[in-house]
Design an enzyme around this catalytic site. Structure first.
Site, PDB file in Angstrom:
ATOM      1  N   GLY A   1       0.847  -1.196   0.000  1.00  0.00           N
ATOM      2  CA  GLY A   1       0.000   0.000   0.000  1.00  0.00           C
ATOM      3  C   GLY A   1       0.879   1.241   0.000  1.00  0.00           C
ATOM      4  O   GLY A   1       1.419   1.598  -1.042  1.00  0.00           O
TER       5      GLY A   1
ATOM      6  N   SER B   1       6.503  -4.486  -2.333  1.00  0.00           N
ATOM      7  CA  SER B   1       6.017  -3.154  -2.682  1.00  0.00           C
ATOM      8  C   SER B   1       6.217  -2.211  -1.489  1.00  0.00           C
ATOM      9  O   SER B   1       7.350  -2.135  -0.979  1.00  0.00           O
ATOM     10  CB  SER B   1       4.552  -3.275  -3.110  1.00  0.00           C
ATOM     11  OG  SER B   1       4.165  -2.160  -3.823  1.00  0.00           O
ATOM     12  N   TRP B   2       5.136  -1.586  -0.988  1.00  0.00           N
ATOM     13  CA  TRP B   2       5.319  -0.774   0.241  1.00  0.00           C
ATOM     14  C   TRP B   2       5.885  -1.634   1.364  1.00  0.00           C
ATOM     15  O   TRP B   2       6.654  -1.169   2.205  1.00  0.00           O
ATOM     16  CB  TRP B   2       4.010  -0.108   0.652  1.00  0.00           C
ATOM     17  CG  TRP B   2       4.006   0.284   2.091  1.00  0.00           C
ATOM     18  CD1 TRP B   2       3.378  -0.343   3.125  1.00  0.00           C
ATOM     19  CD2 TRP B   2       4.729   1.395   2.673  1.00  0.00           C
ATOM     20  NE1 TRP B   2       3.641   0.310   4.324  1.00  0.00           N
ATOM     21  CE2 TRP B   2       4.466   1.365   4.077  1.00  0.00           C
ATOM     22  CE3 TRP B   2       5.560   2.395   2.170  1.00  0.00           C
ATOM     23  CZ2 TRP B   2       5.008   2.304   4.955  1.00  0.00           C
ATOM     24  CZ3 TRP B   2       6.130   3.327   3.052  1.00  0.00           C
ATOM     25  CH2 TRP B   2       5.829   3.275   4.415  1.00  0.00           C
TER      26      TRP B   2
ATOM     27  N   ASP C   1       7.007  -5.133 -13.989  1.00  0.00           N
ATOM     28  CA  ASP C   1       6.358  -4.435 -12.875  1.00  0.00           C
ATOM     29  C   ASP C   1       6.323  -2.947 -13.232  1.00  0.00           C
ATOM     30  O   ASP C   1       7.364  -2.289 -13.269  1.00  0.00           O
ATOM     31  CB  ASP C   1       7.172  -4.677 -11.585  1.00  0.00           C
ATOM     32  CG  ASP C   1       6.553  -4.034 -10.354  1.00  0.00           C
ATOM     33  OD1 ASP C   1       6.919  -4.447  -9.234  1.00  0.00           O
ATOM     34  OD2 ASP C   1       5.726  -3.103 -10.510  1.00  0.00           O
TER      35      ASP C   1
ATOM     36  N   HIS D   1       3.856  -6.802 -11.096  1.00  0.00           N
ATOM     37  CA  HIS D   1       4.071  -6.330  -9.722  1.00  0.00           C
ATOM     38  C   HIS D   1       3.580  -7.306  -8.652  1.00  0.00           C
ATOM     39  O   HIS D   1       4.118  -7.330  -7.550  1.00  0.00           O
ATOM     40  CB  HIS D   1       3.356  -4.986  -9.551  1.00  0.00           C
ATOM     41  CG  HIS D   1       3.503  -4.383  -8.184  1.00  0.00           C
ATOM     42  ND1 HIS D   1       4.715  -3.948  -7.690  1.00  0.00           N
ATOM     43  CD2 HIS D   1       2.582  -4.135  -7.209  1.00  0.00           C
ATOM     44  CE1 HIS D   1       4.544  -3.456  -6.474  1.00  0.00           C
ATOM     45  NE2 HIS D   1       3.257  -3.548  -6.162  1.00  0.00           N
TER      46      HIS D   1
HETATM   47  C1  LIG Z   1       2.435   1.928  -4.656  1.00  0.00           C
HETATM   48  N1  LIG Z   1       1.898   0.871  -3.795  1.00  0.00           N
HETATM   49  C2  LIG Z   1       2.302  -0.423  -4.156  1.00  0.00           C
HETATM   50  C3  LIG Z   1       1.897  -1.388  -3.081  1.00  0.00           C
HETATM   51  O1  LIG Z   1       2.452  -1.363  -1.988  1.00  0.00           O
HETATM   52  C4  LIG Z   1       0.818  -2.315  -3.378  1.00  0.00           C
HETATM   53  N2  LIG Z   1       0.432  -2.711  -4.566  1.00  0.00           N
HETATM   54  N3  LIG Z   1      -0.596  -3.586  -4.363  1.00  0.00           N
HETATM   55  C5  LIG Z   1      -0.795  -3.699  -3.078  1.00  0.00           C
HETATM   56  C6  LIG Z   1      -1.839  -4.567  -2.436  1.00  0.00           C
HETATM   57  C7  LIG Z   1      -1.621  -6.028  -2.841  1.00  0.00           C
HETATM   58  C8  LIG Z   1      -1.775  -4.473  -0.918  1.00  0.00           C
HETATM   59  C9  LIG Z   1      -3.215  -4.136  -2.911  1.00  0.00           C
HETATM   60  O2  LIG Z   1       0.068  -2.924  -2.408  1.00  0.00           O
END
Ligand SMILES: CNCC(=O)c1nnc(C(C)(C)C)o1
Length: 313
Positions: free
Chosen positions: A40, A107-108, A264, A292
């Site tokens: 997120g 990701s985050w 990604d 991603h």
């Molecule tokens: C820029 N935010 C990327 C991220 O952390 C992210 N992308 N998808 C998600 C979820 C799977 C939690 C929806 O988090």
């Protein structure tokens, strides 16, 4: 991935006057502990996140970060920063009487894992990271202003639709106004459009079920409001802080495997490569047929191989 399992314990942890966090334990109560850091920010955990870990080898800990998932108050931006969450992770470690643990994040979640490890390197046994995201201005610009838009023009057209033309030169700021509007319909419509942009671009092959998550009011509200809050504040970090040599020197000794989708577009491979250049000791897998999402087969396979490899450390 391992079969779906249920937690053997669910609980909450009050971490401030405002925030109470939801967490759960699954797998082997006597196994080696791993903390799962969701994306997120604001994405929350889901039941499939348990499936990256052997339920025999690992004590699997899933934490919903401030305002996310089942943590309360939902979507709250009060006292919600990278460094508040780093402190929360330490509070949870102490609550569970864990000396050291494996850390897993995508990701985050990879951002937070790096921030936590650089703050508490003596508490981290290993790092398994996916879709490296360090919140540099260049990364935010690529996904929210001029980059991914060239690869997904139809989804981009939907993303910019709620924003008046004169405001489109700064999409993060423009969405900040709508996500924090006094008008509830404006807020939720903006939250769904923001979330849909990410869900529609997270996989090499667009997944309608993944995109449909953006229609869930509670998920979209938390995901969009918290993400946007962090991004307008550059993650509460210096630009490039997590990639600075002095910061990497603190964690250079920690075993680290990175899984990065070649395609990604949310967190492009350039950041994972920049991490490899400053931290050559890591193992970097660039997956030729993935985007991603942790759930894409090529990413999931290597993530499970990594957790199996680190389980006996
Ligand atoms: C820029 N935010 C990327 C991220 O952390 C992210 N992308 N998808 C998600 C979820 C799977 C939690 C929806 O988090």
């Amino acid at each position: 991935m391992f079969p779906e399992i249920q937690p053997y314990q669910t609980s909450t942890l009050k971490v401030s006057d405002v925030h109470t966090l939801y967490y759960e334990l699954s797998g082997n109560p006597d196994g080696t502990p791993v903390i799962f850091l969701h994306g997120g920010p604001g994405g929350g955990c889901d039941e499939k996140d348990r499936c990256f870990f052997s339920p025999h080898k690992y004590k699997i800990i899933l934490l919903d970060q401030r305002g996310s998932g089942k943590s309360t108050p939902t979507a709250s931006l009060e006292d919600n920063t990278t460094w508040d969450i780093v402190k929360d992770i330490e509070k949870l470690r102490e609550e569970l009487k864990i000396e050291k643990w494996h850390v897993f994040g995508g990701s985050w979640g990879s951002t937070l894992a790096l921030a936590y490890a650089q703050s508490h390197p003596d508490r981290v046994k290993s790092l398994v990271l996916r879709g490296i995201f360090t919140l540099r201005k260049s990364e935010l610009r690529f996904f929210y202003q001029d980059g991914a838009s060239h690869l997904f023009p139809e989804a981009w057209e939907e993303f910019i639709a709620p924003i008046p033309e004169p405001e489109r030169h700064d999409m993060i700021l423009a969405y900040h106004a709508q996500l924090n509007s006094a008008d509830e319909d404006t807020r939720i419509n903006a939250a769904k459009a923001w979330s849909k942009w990410e869900m529609a671009t997270s996989k090499l092959y667009v997944d309608p079920a993944h995109v449909a998550r953006a229609e869930d009011d509670q998920f979209a509200n938390a995901f969009a409001r918290i993400e946007n809050h962090y991004f307008v504040n550059d993650g509460f970090m210096r630009d490039g802080q997590l990639l600075e040599e002095q910061e990497i020197d603190k964690i250079r000794h920690i075993p680290c495997i990175v899984v990065q989708g070649r395609y990604d577009v949310v967190c492009p491979a350039t950041t994972a490569y920049a991490l490899k250049k400053v931290w050559p000791e890591i193992t970097l897998h660039i997956v030729p047929d993935a985007g991603h999402s942790s759930r894409e087969a090529g990413n999931a396979k290597l993530l499970v191989e990594a957790t199996n490899q680190f389980a006996d450390l």
